[in-house]
Design an enzyme around this catalytic site. Structure first.
Site, PDB file in Angstrom:
ATOM      1  N   ASN A 208       0.845  -1.187   0.000  1.00 36.01           N
ATOM      2  CA  ASN A 208       0.000   0.000   0.000  1.00 36.01           C
ATOM      3  C   ASN A 208       0.881   1.238   0.000  1.00 36.01           C
ATOM      4  O   ASN A 208       2.105   1.119  -0.044  1.00 36.01           O
ATOM      5  CB  ASN A 208      -0.959  -0.019   1.196  1.00 36.01           C
ATOM      6  CG  ASN A 208      -0.219  -0.096   2.511  1.00 36.01           C
ATOM      7  OD1 ASN A 208       0.629   0.751   2.804  1.00 36.01           O
ATOM      8  ND2 ASN A 208      -0.517  -1.116   3.305  1.00 36.01           N
ATOM      9  N   LYS A 286       9.916 -15.964 -11.198  1.00 39.86           N
ATOM     10  CA  LYS A 286       9.171 -14.867 -11.805  1.00 39.86           C
ATOM     11  C   LYS A 286       8.102 -15.395 -12.757  1.00 39.86           C
ATOM     12  O   LYS A 286       8.372 -16.236 -13.625  1.00 39.86           O
ATOM     13  CB  LYS A 286      10.124 -13.943 -12.570  1.00 39.86           C
ATOM     14  CG  LYS A 286       9.431 -12.752 -13.216  1.00 39.86           C
ATOM     15  CD  LYS A 286      10.408 -11.879 -13.982  1.00 39.86           C
ATOM     16  CE  LYS A 286       9.667 -10.750 -14.685  1.00 39.86           C
ATOM     17  NZ  LYS A 286      10.577  -9.908 -15.479  1.00 39.86           N
ATOM     18  N   ASP A 305      -4.324 -11.196  12.117  1.00 37.75           N
ATOM     19  CA  ASP A 305      -4.825  -9.911  12.609  1.00 37.75           C
ATOM     20  C   ASP A 305      -4.049  -9.568  13.876  1.00 37.75           C
ATOM     21  O   ASP A 305      -4.398 -10.003  14.983  1.00 37.75           O
ATOM     22  CB  ASP A 305      -6.321 -10.002  12.889  1.00 37.75           C
ATOM     23  CG  ASP A 305      -6.952  -8.636  13.119  1.00 37.75           C
ATOM     24  OD1 ASP A 305      -6.259  -7.758  13.679  1.00 37.75           O
ATOM     25  OD2 ASP A 305      -8.115  -8.437  12.741  1.00 37.75           O
ATOM     26  N   PHE A 324      -4.923   1.803  14.509  1.00 41.05           N
ATOM     27  CA  PHE A 324      -5.129   2.871  13.528  1.00 41.05           C
ATOM     28  C   PHE A 324      -6.173   2.424  12.511  1.00 41.05           C
ATOM     29  O   PHE A 324      -6.257   1.224  12.184  1.00 41.05           O
ATOM     30  CB  PHE A 324      -3.820   3.209  12.810  1.00 41.05           C
ATOM     31  CG  PHE A 324      -2.981   4.233  13.521  1.00 41.05           C
ATOM     32  CD1 PHE A 324      -2.739   5.473  12.945  1.00 41.05           C
ATOM     33  CD2 PHE A 324      -2.458   3.971  14.778  1.00 41.05           C
ATOM     34  CE1 PHE A 324      -1.976   6.426  13.606  1.00 41.05           C
ATOM     35  CE2 PHE A 324      -1.693   4.909  15.442  1.00 41.05           C
ATOM     36  CZ  PHE A 324      -1.451   6.147  14.848  1.00 41.05           C
ATOM     37  N   LYS A 338     -14.490  -0.701  13.979  1.00 46.71           N
ATOM     38  CA  LYS A 338     -13.227  -1.440  14.012  1.00 46.71           C
ATOM     39  C   LYS A 338     -12.745  -1.600  15.445  1.00 46.71           C
ATOM     40  O   LYS A 338     -12.271  -2.691  15.828  1.00 46.71           O
ATOM     41  CB  LYS A 338     -12.175  -0.712  13.171  1.00 46.71           C
ATOM     42  CG  LYS A 338     -10.821  -1.406  13.156  1.00 46.71           C
ATOM     43  CD  LYS A 338      -9.832  -0.715  12.216  1.00 46.71           C
ATOM     44  CE  LYS A 338      -8.490  -1.454  12.205  1.00 46.71           C
ATOM     45  NZ  LYS A 338      -7.528  -0.835  11.256  1.00 46.71           N
ATOM     46  N   LYS A 342     -12.039  -5.231  17.068  1.00 44.20           N
ATOM     47  CA  LYS A 342     -10.678  -5.636  17.431  1.00 44.20           C
ATOM     48  C   LYS A 342     -10.495  -5.783  18.936  1.00 44.20           C
ATOM     49  O   LYS A 342      -9.696  -6.603  19.389  1.00 44.20           O
ATOM     50  CB  LYS A 342      -9.656  -4.612  16.921  1.00 44.20           C
ATOM     51  CG  LYS A 342      -9.734  -4.327  15.423  1.00 44.20           C
ATOM     52  CD  LYS A 342      -9.278  -5.504  14.593  1.00 44.20           C
ATOM     53  CE  LYS A 342      -9.208  -5.095  13.116  1.00 44.20           C
ATOM     54  NZ  LYS A 342      -8.777  -6.215  12.259  1.00 44.20           N
TER      55      LYS A 342
END
Length: 398
Positions: A208, A286, A305, A324, A338, A342
């Site tokens: 990301n 590859k 998680d 976060f 969330k 969590k």
């Protein structure tokens, strides 16, 4: 910040030893007393006279100097300091430290001390990248040795890469962080940061856009308040902060292992942008086009998680667990959900829609979700956000 502090400075042999003279000056500018120790190799690059003149102290050189042993034995010398700094820390010194060798004054002091030790590595890039050096580095960090640098740049040997000793001011910052006497003194805080890279094949991966800047700033602010910080970071765009224990990882599963190894902790801040999924059928070679025009079929598996696992620990759970939530819509509602899912104490929520420029940028606007409700902060620099979060953590742990 260093007024009244006593630094035992061990200077290793290498061209970077000349920077140790400036380091002495910078430390003394901030009020520290610097007691220098020169290895035999260091005297090939700097003289005892110049070192003593800048430090205003006697230079220690020989383990078997009977006068010194009578006046201040190596045991007392190693323990009279508030912090032991090795700059430059050569490959040889790091190897001795990792192996527990003590055959000269420097290595004996390092074995005999009961104080924290900070090293500033400096060596040729090939030596730095050698598997033996990296094994020694991992051993030292596992032993709690603090590390600053090395930097990337040109070297006296003509090569370029990692291995340059950090600049004196950066080392001073690390010294100040290591000696910080703030509200988090004696507290161990775990911080995760950066993205994770989940391999598709040896040359491609899923990731990301997280830069790691916010997590890095939080770790730095916590250290400045005196915390003993373990910093578990993915491949971030920014350098790790000085004065913390750094554990570098690539994948989410590696991060989970590093987090488990770092516990117990008084608080844990999970600022990393961990990939939710990994490629279950990642290729060992590859992937290539086969001319059919069909894309390869990728199978995905859920990553561990980490936030939920630590939040829901039955034994040894940190007193404070902070997660976060990077959201693109319904930020507060999604972050609140969330947190409930969590089981963490706080969620730091932010809007990372492309138009905000927050993901990978220098500013952030966050909302803290807790039992007390939602506390929204104005848009600030990431350093300012980090300082506010660190202060809030210190208050919660007090």
């Amino acid at each position: 910040m260093l007024a009244g502090k006593r630094i035992l400075l061990i200077v290793g042999g290498g061209i970077a030893a000349f920077k140790s003279l400036d380091l002495i000056r910078r430390l003394r500018e901030r009020g520290a007393t610097v007691v220098p120790v020169l290895t035999n190799a260091a005297e090939e690059f700097v003289t005892p006279l110049s070192t003593s003149a800048l430090a205003g102290q006697k230079v220690y050189r020989d383990l078997f100097d009977l006068t010194d042993e009578a006046e201040m034995g190596h045991i007392e010398l190693s323990r009279a300091a508030d912090l032991v700094v090795v700059a430059p820390a050569t490959a040889d010194l790091m190897g001795k430290m990792a192996a527990g060798l003590a055959n000269d004054l420097a290595s004996t002091l390092l074995m005999a001390t009961d104080k924290r030790v900070l090293i500033a590595p400096a060596m040729n890039v090939r030596m730095w990248e050698h598997p033996a050096t990296q094994r020694n580095l991992a051993t030292l960090q596992g032993d709690g040795i603090l590390v600053v640098g090395p930097d990337v740049g040109d070297m006296a040997c003509g090569e370029h890469g990692p291995g340059r000793m950090s600049e004196p001011l950066a080392i001073v910052d690390a010294v100040e962080a290591a000696l910080a006497d703030g509200p988090l003194k004696g507290k161990h805080v775990l911080v995760t940061s950066g993205p994770t890279h989940e391999p598709i094949d040896p040359v491609r991966y899923i990731a990301n856009r997280s830069s790691g800047a916010q997590g890095t700033a939080i770790a730095r602010s916590l250290a400045a308040l005196g915390a003993d910080v373990t910093f578990v970071t993915g491949p971030a765009d920014v350098a790790p902060p000085a004065g913390v224990k750094v554990v570098k990882i690539q994948t989410a599963r590696e991060m989970k292992e590093a987090v488990d190894a770092a516990l117990p902790a008084d608080a844990a801040v999970f600022a990393a942008a961990v990939a939710d999924w990994r490629v279950a059928n990642a290729s060992g070679s590859k992937m290539k086009k086969d001319g059919s025009g069909k894309a390869p079929a990728l199978e995905f598996a859920e990553n561990p998680d980490i936030l939920a696992a630590v939040s829901q620990m039955k034994k040894g759970r940190p007193k404070l667990v902070v997660g976060f939530a990077a959201e693109t819509d319904d930020v507060e509602a999604n972050a609140t959900a969330k947190r409930a899912r969590k089981g963490c104490d706080w969620i730091v929520a932010n809007d990372v829609s492309p138009e905000t420029g927050i993901m990978g940028g220098s500013e952030n606007a966050v909302t803290i979700i807790s039992d007390e409700g939602a506390e929204s902060w104005p848009r600030l620099t990431k350093d300012q956000v980090a300082a506010k979060i660190a202060a809030k953590i210190a208050e919660a742990l007090s």
